[in-house]
Design an enzyme around this catalytic site. Structure first.
Site, short mmCIF file in Angstrom:
data_model
loop_
_atom_site.label_atom_id
_atom_site.label_comp_id
_atom_site.label_asym_id
_atom_site.label_seq_id
_atom_site.Cartn_x
_atom_site.Cartn_y
_atom_site.Cartn_z
N ILE A 75 0.79 -1.46 -0.19
CA ILE A 75 -0.21 0.18 0.19
C ILE A 75 0.81 1.31 0.11
CG2 ILE A 75 -1.99 1.28 1.12
CD1 ILE A 75 -3.13 -1.44 2.91
N ASP A 122 12.02 2.15 5.57
CA ASP A 122 11.22 1.21 5.31
C ASP A 122 12.42 0.84 5.91
OD1 ASP A 122 9.31 -0.05 3.30
OD2 ASP A 122 10.10 -1.69 4.43
N PHE A 150 2.20 3.52 7.21
CA PHE A 150 2.37 1.95 6.81
C PHE A 150 3.47 1.32 8.02
CE2 PHE A 150 -0.95 3.68 3.54
CZ PHE A 150 -0.04 4.49 2.53
N ALA A 151 4.20 1.37 8.00
CA ALA A 151 5.03 0.18 8.45
C ALA A 151 4.40 -0.81 10.04
CB ALA A 151 6.50 1.13 8.97
N SER A 159 -7.29 0.13 10.25
CA SER A 159 -8.09 -1.53 9.66
C SER A 159 -9.17 -1.52 10.20
CB SER A 159 -6.68 -2.92 10.23
OG SER A 159 -7.47 -3.95 9.22
N TYR A 200 -3.45 -8.53 15.59
CA TYR A 200 -3.09 -7.66 15.18
C TYR A 200 -4.42 -6.08 14.95
CZ TYR A 200 -3.26 -5.58 10.89
OH TYR A 200 -3.87 -3.96 9.50
N LYS A 204 -3.76 -2.49 15.72
CA LYS A 204 -4.54 -1.63 15.50
C LYS A 204 -5.70 -0.17 16.17
CE LYS A 204 -2.06 -2.02 11.74
NZ LYS A 204 -1.37 -0.58 11.08
N PHE A 212 -13.79 -20.41 2.26
CA PHE A 212 -14.63 -20.99 3.67
C PHE A 212 -15.99 -21.18 3.94
CE2 PHE A 212 -10.72 -22.82 4.05
CZ PHE A 212 -8.76 -21.01 4.51
N GLY A 214 -14.38 -18.11 13.28
CA GLY A 214 -13.67 -16.05 13.00
C GLY A 214 -14.45 -14.95 12.41
#
Ligand code: WQD
Length: 336
Positions: free
Chosen positions: A12, A31, A80-81, A124, A148, A152, A217, A295
């Site tokens: 991205i 980066d 973004f990192a 996110s 994760y 965020k 799924f 999930g």
């Protein structure tokens, strides 16, 4: 503006660097190549007609980042990192809380020490976890279901509190839905390290034979075709949202901390994405129908009204564009 883009040779990040350069911003990239390839810099230069500066550093290295912010006279940061594999975050939470949260805090400290007051944060839709209804608005309660997603959400809370304590600091968090596609030049796109985690790269590797036929799924959800609904946002639309966010905070048209959903606002099912890929690229996708993945929310797609009203941004590309562009990029990779 002179913009520092962390993770700027990533998927991205690289697409956003191109849009920033097109909008005549000056870009410096930091980066550490943990999930990216420095060679992407040359491709950014080919597409954008100019090569931004690239500095290898960890955002958590205060001394290194302090030097970059000072030497390069940075005016804004787009961040973004971060690590983004949901499954990996469950297996190794400390890796995610170190990189996505502790190092995020260090970056904000370094920015504060250099009085840098424009910040766009890559968040996110994972902060919503399993939303009770869709479309999801920015007021939908946040209930992450993975380290994760929690990392965020924690970052958003840290940024909100720092903006409250620092009126001069203007922060925006962009909550991405499912990012897909590639630049239409065909020479920049997603470079998943190891086995891809997300649907479209998995479809592509099932087609090329790098992966076995994919499993859908779950086909017994309460959706039109029984498969899960998601909001597949083209990476170029997403990149343009960052330019719009930067312009908005620079002119401070809103308060000093805002959150925006960045999605198309349209649901697409798993089967629909597969059949769209087959239709647009004229290729059969090998897949089988399987059980639900624990999930998975049945539906998670955005209301993108707020971004349209306050950022003047809306998605223009479709899943058809995304599967065409992603396949063109894959064919470029195969020629290399
Ligand atoms: C999409 C749909 C699967 C693989 C995650 C993160 C989110 C964001 C995007 C970072 C689901 C189905 C998938 C397969 C399948 N990442 N699927 N067979 O889970 O919506 O979101 O990635 O920000 O934070 O949570 O993305 O691509 O894994 O799945 O049927 O082999 O495709 O069940 O319905 P997801 P995904």
């Amino acid at each position: 503006m002179r913009v520092l883009v962390t993770g700027g040779v990533g998927f991205i990040g690289s697409h956003t660097v191109i849009e920033l350069l097109k909008a005549t911003h000056e870009v410096i990239i930091v980066d550490n190549f943990s999930n990216s390839d420095p060679e992407v810099l040359g491709r950014i230069a080919t597409v954008a007609g100019q090569k931004p500066q690239l500095i290898e550093a960890n955002i958590g290295n205060h001394a290194a980042m302090d030097k970059v912010l000072k030497d390069k006279h940075i005016e804004a940061v787009i961040h973004f990192a971060a690590y983004k594999a949901v499954g990996e975050s469950v297996a190794d939470p400390l890796k995610y809380y170190r990189n996505n949260v502790a190092d995020f805090v260090s970056l904000l400290e370094t920015m504060a020490a250099n009085n840098i007051n424009n910040f766009v944060f890559s968040s996110s839709a994972a902060v919503y976890g399993n939303p009770p209804t869709s479309p999801v608005t920015e007021d939908t309660p946040c209930a992450p279901t993975s380290p994760y997603g929690w990392s965020k959400y924690m970052d958003e809370i840290v940024l909100k509190d720092v903006c409250s304590a620092t009126p001069a600091l203007k922060g925006v968090a962009l909550r991405y839905f499912n990012v897909v596609g590639a630049h239409d030049s065909g020479i920049i796109g997603e470079l998943p390290k190891g086995t891809p985690q997300n649907l479209l790269p998995i479809i592509i590797q099932a087609v090329t034979g790098k992966l076995p036929p994919l499993t859908v799924f779950g086909t017994d959800y309460d959706t039109p075709d029984g498969t899960c609904l998601r909001d597949y946002i083209h990476v170029v639309d997403l990149a343009r949202a960052h330019v719009a966010a930067l312009d908005t905070i620079a002119n401070q048209k809103t308060g000093n901390y805002s959150v925006y959903n960045i999605g198309t606002g349209k649901p697409t099912s798993v089967i629909e994405l597969i059949t769209t890929f087959e239709k647009i690229n004229g290729i059969k996708v090998p897949y089988t129908l399987g059980n639900r993945r624990p999930g998975d929310p049945m539906a998670c797609y955005a209301s993108a009204q707020k971004a349209r009203q306050e950022l003047g941004w809306q998605a223009t590309k479709t899943p058809e564009d995304a599967v065409r562009d992603a396949w063109r990029w894959q064919q470029h990779l195969q020629q290399k």
